[in-house]
Scaffold this motif. Structure first.
Motif, PDB file in Angstrom:
ATOM      1  N   THR A   1     105.133  96.554  25.677  1.00  9.27           N
ATOM      2  CA  THR A   1     104.809  97.021  27.048  1.00  9.27           C
ATOM      3  C   THR A   1     105.542  96.121  27.941  1.00  9.27           C
ATOM      4  N   LYS A   2     105.947  96.692  29.178  1.00  9.06           N
ATOM      5  CA  LYS A   2     106.609  95.950  30.368  1.00  9.06           C
ATOM      6  C   LYS A   2     105.943  94.684  30.632  1.00  9.06           C
ATOM      7  N   ASP A   3     104.572  94.801  30.325  1.00  4.58           N
ATOM      8  CA  ASP A   3     103.494  93.624  30.519  1.00  4.58           C
ATOM      9  C   ASP A   3     103.713  92.623  29.384  1.00  4.58           C
ATOM     10  N   ASP A   4     104.431  92.990  28.333  1.00  3.74           N
ATOM     11  CA  ASP A   4     104.361  91.831  27.141  1.00  3.74           C
ATOM     12  C   ASP A   4     103.127  91.841  26.330  1.00  3.74           C
ATOM     13  N   VAL A   5     102.623  93.268  26.357  1.00  5.46           N
ATOM     14  CA  VAL A   5     101.378  93.426  25.429  1.00  5.46           C
ATOM     15  C   VAL A   5     101.878  94.388  24.121  1.00  5.46           C
ATOM     16  N   LEU A   6     101.363  93.802  23.037  1.00  7.46           N
ATOM     17  CA  LEU A   6     101.840  94.412  21.754  1.00  7.46           C
ATOM     18  C   LEU A   6     100.724  95.426  21.626  1.00  7.46           C
ATOM     19  N   VAL A   7     101.152  96.823  21.381  1.00  6.77           N
ATOM     20  CA  VAL A   7     100.501  97.754  21.358  1.00  6.77           C
ATOM     21  C   VAL A   7     100.877  98.718  20.102  1.00  6.77           C
ATOM     22  N   THR A   8      99.585  99.166  19.211  1.00  9.42           N
ATOM     23  CA  THR A   8     100.070 100.080  18.187  1.00  9.42           C
ATOM     24  C   THR A   8      98.946 101.093  17.951  1.00  9.42           C
ATOM     25  N   PRO A   9      99.264 102.284  17.459  1.00 11.06           N
ATOM     26  CA  PRO A   9      98.397 103.294  17.474  1.00 11.06           C
ATOM     27  C   PRO A   9      97.096 102.677  16.774  1.00 11.06           C
ATOM     28  N   ALA A  10      95.972 103.015  17.195  1.00 12.63           N
ATOM     29  CA  ALA A  10      94.579 102.696  16.553  1.00 12.63           C
ATOM     30  C   ALA A  10      94.016 103.576  15.384  1.00 12.63           C
ATOM     31  N   ALA A  11      94.398 104.848  15.662  1.00 14.45           N
ATOM     32  CA  ALA A  11      93.590 106.102  15.015  1.00 14.45           C
ATOM     33  C   ALA A  11      94.588 107.167  14.161  1.00 14.45           C
ATOM     34  N   HIS A  12      94.088 107.565  13.315  1.00 12.93           N
ATOM     35  CA  HIS A  12      94.917 108.739  12.498  1.00 12.93           C
ATOM     36  C   HIS A  12      95.982 108.166  11.661  1.00 12.93           C
ATOM     37  N   ILE A  13      95.917 106.873  11.330  1.00 18.01           N
ATOM     38  CA  ILE A  13      97.195 106.302  10.493  1.00 18.01           C
ATOM     39  C   ILE A  13      96.523 105.576   9.244  1.00 18.01           C
ATOM     40  N   LEU A  14      97.702 105.348   8.528  1.00 20.19           N
ATOM     41  CA  LEU A  14      97.386 104.498   7.291  1.00 20.19           C
ATOM     42  C   LEU A  14      97.570 103.134   7.693  1.00 20.19           C
ATOM     43  N   LYS A  15      96.253 102.237   7.438  1.00 17.74           N
ATOM     44  CA  LYS A  15      96.326 100.774   8.152  1.00 17.74           C
ATOM     45  C   LYS A  15      97.122  99.980   7.185  1.00 17.74           C
ATOM     46  N   GLY A  16      98.109  99.555   7.628  1.00 17.97           N
ATOM     47  CA  GLY A  16      99.202  98.780   6.690  1.00 17.97           C
ATOM     48  C   GLY A  16      98.675  97.473   6.603  1.00 17.97           C
ATOM     49  N   ILE A  17      99.063  96.918   5.113  1.00 17.46           N
ATOM     50  CA  ILE A  17      98.633  95.468   5.118  1.00 17.46           C
ATOM     51  C   ILE A  17      99.591  94.566   5.733  1.00 17.46           C
ATOM     52  N   THR A  18     101.017  94.950   6.167  1.00 19.73           N
ATOM     53  CA  THR A  18     101.897  94.195   7.167  1.00 19.73           C
ATOM     54  C   THR A  18     101.511  94.270   8.341  1.00 19.73           C
ATOM     55  N   ARG A  19     101.123  95.480   8.823  1.00 20.89           N
ATOM     56  CA  ARG A  19     100.348  95.686   9.948  1.00 20.89           C
ATOM     57  C   ARG A  19      99.309  94.763  10.536  1.00 20.89           C
ATOM     58  N   ALA A  20      98.217  94.651   9.576  1.00 14.86           N
ATOM     59  CA  ALA A  20      97.314  93.651   9.851  1.00 14.86           C
ATOM     60  C   ALA A  20      97.668  92.346  10.185  1.00 14.86           C
ATOM     61  N   LYS A  21      98.626  91.763   8.973  1.00 14.52           N
ATOM     62  CA  LYS A  21      98.988  90.384   9.045  1.00 14.52           C
ATOM     63  C   LYS A  21      99.820  90.019  10.217  1.00 14.52           C
ATOM     64  N   LEU A  22     100.627  91.238  10.824  1.00 11.82           N
ATOM     65  CA  LEU A  22     101.124  90.957  12.031  1.00 11.82           C
ATOM     66  C   LEU A  22     100.420  90.922  13.253  1.00 11.82           C
TER      67      LEU A  22
END
Lengths: 280, 280
Positions: A186-207
């Motif tokens: 975001t413009k405030d330097d927050v890393l955001v990612t969808p929380a729900a209704h997704i496959l929770k990736g292994i790479t996602r968790a590591k990142l």
């Protein structure tokens, strides 16, 4: 290629002999789960995380895995030794089995295959990719099933739009790409990612774990209007690691070039991978 | 059983030799379409209607059918002659093919299989069936894909509830059973059936045409509250023809016995089938 092996149920076979009867429920009813991990210098990357997910998918879909974890790790090691591929992707597939009535679950078929695999080149990372959005919600999104019906079908639309991949949204709420998770900065330097209704990736968790060391991180609802004000965007997956997104539909992100925080995460992940595969 | 044949791509094979490579997109990505028709006294029932839908499904999913209609009819005839089954079900399946990258569509694999098939017994019709509802909307509902992921998964829930099948609804709006269309007869003797977000069954179309001769018929939105006031209910499909529904979740329909208009439609359909298969 002809010397490569796969493993099916209880035997190693030349890959071209790997077949299933057409009565298998994967063919008949689209009923199967899988998982997919990389090997780097012949070492599986984050294997236990992938096995956790594979066993969880199997349990959810009521498919008993014919091997316990140590047995499965041993079969994976044997396949790696037989194939001797430096960098690869290994896929574990578990199907609904040879159903006599074409509907009821029976003893699953288990398939292990291995192919050479390289991450996207540095040039591809520096170029970034373009996404188009499409209104769709995957069924059973938290389970890694073989259902990519919409994804395969959408490839032509992606191509027509000169894009690289599709990003699913439902009523403006963003979820994921067919084979990757999605992130914004975001413009405030927050890393955001969808929380729900997704496959929770292994790479996602590591990142997420890496990013928390130097960024504010939020798993929350992401909407298509968030694209307008986003500083950066990227996707991540097993086969892509971190891949910057420079355009979504008509919205250009960060003037069309990969953002600095994205590239920092890319390098952090590469370092983690190196550390993991030399330490194992 | 061992003497039965199937047809795969360009050859007849003993059914147990019918296999696909594990690289096929039906196994890898759940990407395939099919259709299924009955033969009665060795005559295909409403074949052109089923072929219309098969070609439409294939076109929608960007899968070229390797045979035109006369060629396909000839292959079907040859399979029927080889197998010599009096009453059967014949399935045509078309898959995404042996994709080198496991994602892109290539030349499809075509499979034709035949099994003995009988409609439900008179006793089953007189008993009727019990449905449970489940919140789900099939993706690409108008296309006959092999995606039965939710249906197969729900079988255990159906069994646990002592039911016979599941009826999908989304936000209270009823659509269809996984393999059948759903109908109600209202307190005013109107035959109603969901209009949208369903696979339009061949048996459904035949029944609507028959019913219009003596009933008011409406294709419209059906909701779960309509169950409360319904006089009768039934499902229809290729393998079930007309099957009365006597309970949906906790709602008993027509005091738990098949309704008279439902049975009238059952007999009308049986007569149509007889007429069609002797006239062809």
């Amino acid at each position: 290629v002809s010397s490569r092996f796969l493993f099916i149920n209880n035997q190693f076979l030349p890959q071209e002999e790997g077949v299933l009867s057409v009565t298998d429920l994967s063919i008949h009813r689209g009923y199967a789960i899988f998982d997919y991990f990389r090997t780097v210098h012949q070492q599986p990357l984050f294997l236990d995380n992938y096995l956790d997910r594979f066993y969880a998918s199997a349990a959810h879909m009521r498919l008993p895995v014919p091997f316990n974890r140590p047995q499965l790790k041993e079969v994976i090691q044997l396949l790696m030794q037989k194939n001797n591929i430096v960098h690869s992707g290994i896929r574990m597939t578990l199907t609904g089995g040879y159903s006599p009535d074409g509907y009821g679950l029976v003893e699953p078929n288990f398939i292990l295959t291995q192919q050479p695999l390289q991450l996207p080149s540095k040039e591809a990372v520096q170029k970034g990719i373009k996404l188009i959005t499409y209104e769709h919600q995957r069924q059973l999104p938290h389970v890694k099933t073989t259902d990519y019906l919409m994804a395969i079908w959408l490839q032509q639309k992606v191509k027509e739009k000169g894009a690289d991949d599709v990003l699913y949204q439902q009523g403006g709420v963003v979820t994921e790409c067919p084979r990757a998770n999605f992130f914004l900065i975001t413009k405030d330097d927050v890393l955001v990612t969808p929380a729900a209704h997704i496959l929770k990736g292994i790479t996602r968790a590591k990142l997420l774990a890496l990013a928390k060391q130097y960024l504010k991180v939020e798993e929350r609802t992401v909407t298509i209007t968030d694209f307008q004000t986003a500083k950066e965007a990227f996707i991540c997956s097993t086969t892509k690691a971190v891949l910057p997104v420079v355009q979504i539909d008509e919205t250009t992100i960060n003037k069309g070039v990969p953002g600095p925080l994205t590239l920092q995460l890319y390098h952090a992940f590469t370092a983690l991978e190196k550390q993991y595969t030399t330490a194992v």
